[in-house]
Design a protein around this motif. Sequence first.
Motif, PDB file in Angstrom:
ATOM      1  N   PHE A 116      48.329  31.878  43.850  1.00  0.00           N
ATOM      2  CA  PHE A 116      47.779  33.145  43.348  1.00  0.00           C
ATOM      3  C   PHE A 116      48.665  33.772  42.272  1.00  0.00           C
ATOM      4  N   TYR A 117      49.986  33.682  42.423  1.00  0.00           N
ATOM      5  CA  TYR A 117      50.865  34.249  41.393  1.00  0.00           C
ATOM      6  C   TYR A 117      50.849  33.405  40.118  1.00  0.00           C
ATOM      7  N   THR A 118      50.745  32.098  40.242  1.00  0.00           N
ATOM      8  CA  THR A 118      50.610  31.251  39.052  1.00  0.00           C
ATOM      9  C   THR A 118      49.296  31.545  38.348  1.00  0.00           C
ATOM     10  N   LEU A 119      48.223  31.680  39.123  1.00  0.00           N
ATOM     11  CA  LEU A 119      46.925  32.028  38.560  1.00  0.00           C
ATOM     12  C   LEU A 119      46.978  33.406  37.893  1.00  0.00           C
ATOM     13  N   LEU A 120      47.651  34.346  38.505  1.00  0.00           N
ATOM     14  CA  LEU A 120      47.820  35.674  37.916  1.00  0.00           C
ATOM     15  C   LEU A 120      48.563  35.577  36.588  1.00  0.00           C
ATOM     16  N   GLY A 121      49.628  34.803  36.549  1.00  0.00           N
ATOM     17  CA  GLY A 121      50.394  34.645  35.311  1.00  0.00           C
ATOM     18  C   GLY A 121      49.571  34.006  34.207  1.00  0.00           C
ATOM     19  N   CYS A 122      48.849  32.932  34.536  1.00  0.00           N
ATOM     20  CA  CYS A 122      47.996  32.279  33.537  1.00  0.00           C
ATOM     21  C   CYS A 122      46.912  33.227  33.041  1.00  0.00           C
ATOM     22  N   SER A 123      46.285  33.951  33.960  1.00  0.00           N
ATOM     23  CA  SER A 123      45.209  34.880  33.590  1.00  0.00           C
ATOM     24  C   SER A 123      45.731  36.010  32.709  1.00  0.00           C
ATOM     25  N   PHE A 124      46.887  36.555  33.084  1.00  0.00           N
ATOM     26  CA  PHE A 124      47.463  37.650  32.298  1.00  0.00           C
ATOM     27  C   PHE A 124      47.821  37.184  30.883  1.00  0.00           C
ATOM     28  N   LEU A 125      48.464  36.034  30.789  1.00  0.00           N
ATOM     29  CA  LEU A 125      48.850  35.527  29.467  1.00  0.00           C
ATOM     30  C   LEU A 125      47.616  35.197  28.618  1.00  0.00           C
ATOM     31  N   ASN A 126      46.579  34.635  29.241  1.00  0.00           N
ATOM     32  CA  ASN A 126      45.346  34.370  28.501  1.00  0.00           C
ATOM     33  C   ASN A 126      44.711  35.661  28.008  1.00  0.00           C
ATOM     34  N   LEU A 127      44.696  36.672  28.843  1.00  0.00           N
ATOM     35  CA  LEU A 127      44.154  37.974  28.434  1.00  0.00           C
ATOM     36  C   LEU A 127      44.974  38.548  27.282  1.00  0.00           C
ATOM     37  N   ALA A 128      46.295  38.472  27.384  1.00  0.00           N
ATOM     38  CA  ALA A 128      47.165  39.009  26.333  1.00  0.00           C
ATOM     39  C   ALA A 128      46.948  38.275  25.004  1.00  0.00           C
ATOM     40  N   ILE A 129      46.864  36.956  25.054  1.00  0.00           N
ATOM     41  CA  ILE A 129      46.635  36.181  23.826  1.00  0.00           C
ATOM     42  C   ILE A 129      45.278  36.532  23.234  1.00  0.00           C
ATOM     43  N   PHE A 130      44.259  36.541  24.068  1.00  0.00           N
ATOM     44  CA  PHE A 130      42.903  36.806  23.578  1.00  0.00           C
ATOM     45  C   PHE A 130      42.805  38.217  22.995  1.00  0.00           C
ATOM     46  N   ALA A 131      43.342  39.202  23.711  1.00  0.00           N
ATOM     47  CA  ALA A 131      43.253  40.595  23.257  1.00  0.00           C
ATOM     48  C   ALA A 131      44.030  40.818  21.958  1.00  0.00           C
ATOM     49  N   THR A 132      45.128  40.112  21.782  1.00  0.00           N
ATOM     50  CA  THR A 132      45.936  40.248  20.571  1.00  0.00           C
ATOM     51  C   THR A 132      45.149  39.834  19.329  1.00  0.00           C
ATOM     52  N   LEU A 151      34.897  43.288  18.541  1.00  0.00           N
ATOM     53  CA  LEU A 151      34.426  42.275  19.484  1.00  0.00           C
ATOM     54  C   LEU A 151      32.930  42.026  19.349  1.00  0.00           C
ATOM     55  N   SER A 152      32.567  40.755  19.331  1.00  0.00           N
ATOM     56  CA  SER A 152      31.149  40.379  19.402  1.00  0.00           C
ATOM     57  C   SER A 152      30.726  40.454  20.873  1.00  0.00           C
ATOM     58  N   ALA A 153      29.449  40.261  21.136  1.00  0.00           N
ATOM     59  CA  ALA A 153      28.963  40.281  22.522  1.00  0.00           C
ATOM     60  C   ALA A 153      29.634  39.181  23.342  1.00  0.00           C
ATOM     61  N   GLY A 154      29.743  37.983  22.779  1.00  0.00           N
ATOM     62  CA  GLY A 154      30.384  36.873  23.479  1.00  0.00           C
ATOM     63  C   GLY A 154      31.860  37.133  23.750  1.00  0.00           C
ATOM     64  N   GLU A 155      32.539  37.705  22.781  1.00  0.00           N
ATOM     65  CA  GLU A 155      33.968  38.020  22.956  1.00  0.00           C
ATOM     66  C   GLU A 155      34.156  39.140  23.979  1.00  0.00           C
ATOM     67  N   THR A 156      33.219  40.065  24.041  1.00  0.00           N
ATOM     68  CA  THR A 156      33.281  41.128  25.051  1.00  0.00           C
ATOM     69  C   THR A 156      33.162  40.522  26.443  1.00  0.00           C
TER      70      THR A 156
END
Length: 188
Positions: free
Chosen positions: A58-74, A81-86
């Motif tokens: 769960f903590y590894t999944l949390l780390g991967c999810s957080f980093l993916n969110l940070a990269i995507f949001a940056t 944001l388009s509808a798909g990106e939203t």
Amino acid sequence: MTSEGEPGHLIRTAHLFLLSTAWGMQLWVTFIAGFVLFRGVSRHTFGLVQSKLFPFYFYTLLGCSFLNLAIFATYHPRELLSAGETIQIVLLFSSVLLAATNASWLSRATTKAMFQMQEIEREHGLGDEVGLSARRADYQRLKEKDAKYRGLRQKFFTFHGLSSLCNLACVVCTGVNLAFLALHLDGL
């Protein structure tokens, strides 16, 4: 070559690596490892392995999810944001929340109730059997006769069910984000 404001090759690779790591880990832990272990080791051994594996998972999944969110949001400003990106950013944010809920609360509560149940089961000579059907009648009698065990069992299954739902929702979120990413690849 990337244009200004676009993620470079390293960032794209990191994003894909993190997303695929989460996806592979989710598929393995959710659909393979648990079923193989459950059919191959005693109930209490299975619980012990899960109690060690799940926090890391769960903590590894949390780390991967957080980093993916940070990269995507940056690289995807909110106002552009388009509808798909939203949809993608909502799913990435949902993954972070669901993984955090599992890591910080549900996994711990499930494990605590499980160990308390196992203590009572050991007192009654239960827990060394492999699989669900072994000594089913003995577990049923224990549940009927011991109110504390019955309460712990209900608590365990409530937390386990919520944890499983959160995990399955994370699997869906990751899978949909991978599909979005695959649909936007220029080539292989």
